[in-house]
Design an enzyme around this catalytic site. Structure first.
Site, PDB file in Angstrom:
ATOM      1  N   ARG A 133       0.794  -1.237   0.000  1.00  0.00           N
ATOM      2  CA  ARG A 133       0.000   0.000   0.000  1.00  0.00           C
ATOM      3  C   ARG A 133       0.819   1.277   0.000  1.00  0.00           C
ATOM      4  O   ARG A 133       0.289   2.344   0.261  1.00  0.00           O
ATOM      5  CB  ARG A 133      -0.997  -0.020   1.171  1.00  0.00           C
ATOM      6  N   THR A 177       1.680  -5.667   4.491  1.00  0.00           N
ATOM      7  CA  THR A 177       1.173  -5.074   3.247  1.00  0.00           C
ATOM      8  C   THR A 177       0.952  -3.572   3.349  1.00  0.00           C
ATOM      9  O   THR A 177       0.606  -2.931   2.368  1.00  0.00           O
ATOM     10  CB  THR A 177      -0.158  -5.735   2.837  1.00  0.00           C
ATOM     11  N   GLY A 194      -4.161 -12.262  10.076  1.00  0.00           N
ATOM     12  CA  GLY A 194      -5.286 -12.711  10.890  1.00  0.00           C
ATOM     13  C   GLY A 194      -5.821 -14.056  10.441  1.00  0.00           C
ATOM     14  O   GLY A 194      -6.301 -14.852  11.251  1.00  0.00           O
ATOM     15  N   GLU A 195      -5.710 -14.343   9.123  1.00  0.00           N
ATOM     16  CA  GLU A 195      -6.215 -15.604   8.575  1.00  0.00           C
ATOM     17  C   GLU A 195      -5.248 -16.766   8.830  1.00  0.00           C
ATOM     18  O   GLU A 195      -5.504 -17.895   8.407  1.00  0.00           O
ATOM     19  CB  GLU A 195      -6.475 -15.454   7.074  1.00  0.00           C
ATOM     20  N   TRP A 295      -3.007  -3.494   9.191  1.00  0.00           N
ATOM     21  CA  TRP A 295      -2.409  -3.240   7.875  1.00  0.00           C
ATOM     22  C   TRP A 295      -3.021  -2.034   7.148  1.00  0.00           C
ATOM     23  O   TRP A 295      -2.945  -1.947   5.925  1.00  0.00           O
ATOM     24  CB  TRP A 295      -2.517  -4.488   7.005  1.00  0.00           C
ATOM     25  N   ASN A 313      -9.715  -8.347  12.229  1.00  0.00           N
ATOM     26  CA  ASN A 313     -10.549  -9.448  12.689  1.00  0.00           C
ATOM     27  C   ASN A 313      -9.833 -10.350  13.682  1.00  0.00           C
ATOM     28  O   ASN A 313      -8.615 -10.518  13.627  1.00  0.00           O
ATOM     29  CB  ASN A 313     -11.004 -10.290  11.496  1.00  0.00           C
ATOM     30  N   ASP A 355     -15.919 -11.439   9.729  1.00  0.00           N
ATOM     31  CA  ASP A 355     -14.671 -10.887   9.205  1.00  0.00           C
ATOM     32  C   ASP A 355     -14.822  -9.413   8.835  1.00  0.00           C
ATOM     33  O   ASP A 355     -14.349  -8.965   7.794  1.00  0.00           O
ATOM     34  CB  ASP A 355     -14.151 -11.677   7.998  1.00  0.00           C
ATOM     35  N   ASP A 357     -13.190  -6.828   9.347  1.00  0.00           N
ATOM     36  CA  ASP A 357     -11.847  -6.346   9.677  1.00  0.00           C
ATOM     37  C   ASP A 357     -11.846  -4.827   9.878  1.00  0.00           C
ATOM     38  O   ASP A 357     -12.157  -4.079   8.969  1.00  0.00           O
ATOM     39  CB  ASP A 357     -10.932  -6.733   8.517  1.00  0.00           C
ATOM     40  N   TRP A 581      -8.630  -7.893  -2.795  1.00  0.00           N
ATOM     41  CA  TRP A 581      -9.564  -8.995  -2.545  1.00  0.00           C
ATOM     42  C   TRP A 581     -10.541  -9.165  -3.705  1.00  0.00           C
ATOM     43  O   TRP A 581     -10.811 -10.282  -4.156  1.00  0.00           O
ATOM     44  CB  TRP A 581     -10.305  -8.757  -1.232  1.00  0.00           C
TER      45      TRP A 581
END
Length: 623
Positions: A133, A177, A194-195, A295, A313, A355, A357, A581
């Site tokens: 980013r 990121t 988080g995942e 992030w 999340n 989720d 987030d 995403w």
């Protein structure tokens, strides 16, 4: 007699250090206030995405044409924005996060380039495309947060590496990121994962040498989260043990979360980052793998010396294995920049089941004599706080289709959940709005002090959501849910709106065929710019929302629009290169509806507008 020279020497050294630190801060502050430049990820410390430049205006914007373009040579999602500092544009790419310094005085000739040597395996850890980013600037250095967790300081003039430091451990599934943010004499950076059950944190490093200044975890003890005795002093109910009457009952099919009245809340409690992660848990202590990624974008108020950011999340998307409010995931924090100590924290989505987030940007602004902060959350509510103490001023749905909660109680801050849309293991919940993408994801909004309105890119997407059993294995995905996504009740997948932060309502709202995934730019001529997934870069009338100009670029836009002036001429620009995403499934050629965490089904029409994978480029326009 010998002590005096030693004392004087120490004093001189301290003075030199203080002068050096002040210089770094003052230089960046000067650049930020100079609207010919774009020296900070979102233009200024307040994250407004606003520039007072007004040469391009409502009358002549129709004459905007390509000035130049630069292909990055890298595919996949190009989020964020370049920096423009003293006649040089600094451009970053998706993985492997190459950096280019372009000479605006010499037809964008490459002054220097930096090519990180990263393990290609890191790409597998990036849940939502190979994005980065952006860059930070301060103390004569360009800062890059590589996807592999390495924070790098480069000499802005030569590209030579000055120092680097490892922020996260890829073996745990962590990655990075975000854009580094320079605040005072520190570089602030985040954590993704988080995942993967990563226990995330936010970290400040000293700008001179990369030494650790402080680190604040999103979960765990108050000592780890840098929470002291004065935390939430003005709103102690934000530190309640549980916000709902029967938190365990709410974690079984048919259960619900009945919000407690303020007088029934138990507060203030300590160590909530441990106590609100109840049994059963898929691992011994849920908070140890509690997620809370950081992030996003970080804002800063110099007068209060507070920085603001959101945590994401809780670890694993299956809520049944982590009953409790799961603090301090899904939280807006205000922290002292020098020490990292939290002044206040407000959890937006207690016991997240979808989720949602919470890492989106927080924008600082003033109105009616109040110091305010506004945050457009993935959960679909637009929040305005008194940024001095966290008191809620407004919390309203950004669009009526939001249904997981009916409202937010301003007295307690508690969402009034609708049990019809709660999620539980092996139960396929239908028609939840918004989807896990949120009503707005990372694509930052802009704020204009002229109109006193926020300009917000939107997702108009709903979902089905079925939590599943998932065992924690270090370094392996730990999602624990299957999703499908589809257009919301407006019949489209996106929109763009102007929002009144005090009233908590939209002033105007335009539909978009796909999610508006490009960050917004507002200017002093009451124009607002943003990009779309079907390759358009647009200019609107900031007061009415009327479209005044658009141009198609080579790939869908998930980057943030910027503007700068060079030799008396204003330019606007944006990175293109579809991804994030929304575009990850298309980039990877995934076709099952549940692939890409649900993006494949929801965004299958993107292939009708984009080549895959998306090719990265900087697009610059002028009159």
């Amino acid at each position: 007699m010998k002590a005096k020279p030693i004392t004087l020497a120490l004093g001189a050294g301290l003075l030199s250090l203080l002068v050096s630190q002040a210089w770094a801060d003052e230089e960046l502050d000067k650049l930020i206030k100079d609207d010919t430049q774009w020296a900070h990820p979102r233009k200024d410390f307040s994250n407004t995405g606003y520039s007072a430049l007004a040469q391009i205006n409502k009358n002549n914007v129709k004459n905007l044409k390509y000035s130049w373009t630069f292909a990055t040579g890298v595919n996949r999602g190009h989020e964020g924005a370049p920096l423009v500092i003293n006649g040089v544009m600094y451009i970053h790419t998706a993985f492997p996060n190459n950096v280019y310094a372009l000479d605006l005085n010499n037809n964008q000739k490459i002054i220097w380039s930096y090519f990180p040597k990263q393990d290609p395996a890191v790409q597998a850890l990036l849940c939502c495309d190979n994005v980065n980013r952006g860059l930070g600037y301060g103390d004569g250095k360009i800062f890059l947060q590589q996807n592999d967790g390495i924070l790098v300081a480069l000499d802005a003039k030569t590209g030579a590496k000055k120092w680097d430091v490892k922020v996260v451990d890829n073996k745990e599934g962590a990655s990075t990121t975000n854009a580094p943010h320079v605040i005072k004499d520190k570089v602030v950076t985040g954590c993704s994962g988080g995942e993967y059950g990563v226990r995330c944190y936010i970290t400040a490093y000293n700008i001179k040498d990369g030494s650790l200044a402080w680190r604040a975890y999103s979960t765990g003890s108050d000592a780890d989260a840098l929470i002291g005795k004065d935390f939430n002093k003005e709103n102690p109910h934000y530190s309640a043990l549980s916000l709902y009457e029967d938190v365990n009952g709410g974690n079984k099919e048919g259960g619900s979360f009945k919000p407690l009245a303020k007088e029934k809340l138990k507060f203030p409690e300590t160590d909530l980052g441990v106590k609100t992660w109840l049994k059963p848990q898929a691992v011994k202590n849920g908070w140890e793998h509690g997620g809370g990624p950081t992030w996003g974008w970080y804002s800063y108020d110099p007068a209060l010396n507070l920085m603001y950011y959101g945590t994401g999340n809780p670890g694993t998307w299956n809520p049944d294995v982590r009953p409790g409010d799961n603090k301090w995931s899904m939280t807006i924090f205000a922290r002292d920049v020098d020490t990292g100590m939290a002044k206040w924290g407000y959890q937006m989505t207690p016991h997240d089941e979808w989720d949602y987030d919470g890492m989106n940007e927080t924008i600082l602004w003033d109105a009616q004599g109040k110091k305010l902060a506004t945050h457009f959350d993935r959960n679909g509510f637009g929040y305005t706080f008194d940024r001095t103490n966290g008191s809620l001023v407004a919390a309203e749905k950004m669009h009526p289709f939001v249904n997981w909660a009916k409202s937010i109680d301003l007295k307690t801050g508690i969402p009034q959940k609708d049990p019809r849309f709660s999620t539980h293991q092996d139960y396929n919940a239908q028609g939840i709005c918004p989807s896990a993408l949120g009503v707005k994801d990372e694509q930052p909004a802009a704020y204009s002090p002229r109109t006193q309105l926020f300009y917000v890119p939107l997702n108009h997407v709903c979902m089905t959501y079925e939590p599943t059993e998932s065992k924690y294995i270090a370094g392996q995905p730990w999602v624990g849910a299957t999703l499908t996504m589809f257009a919301g009740p407006d019949g489209v997948m996106g929109g763009f709106m102007a929002w009144d932060g005090l009233k908590g309502k939209a002033r105007w709202y335009n539909k978009e065929k796909f999610s508006a995934w490009g960050g917004a730019l507002a200017t002093g001529s009451d124009l607002v710019f943003y990009g779309t997934l079907d390759r358009w870069f647009k200019a609107l009338d900031a007061k009415t929302g009327k479209e005044l100009w658009k141009m198609q670029v080579g790939s869908g836009v998930v980057g943030n629009a910027i503007t700068y002036s060079f030799k008396g001429k204003q330019y606007v620009g944006v990175l293109s290169g579809i991804g994030g995403w929304a575009g990850v499934a298309m980039n990877l050629g995934l076709t099952n509806d549940t692939d890409g965490l649900g993006a494949a089904g929801g965004y299958k029409e993107l292939k009708d507008w984009n080549a895959a994978p998306g090719g990265g480029a900087m697009n610059v326009f002028s009159l």
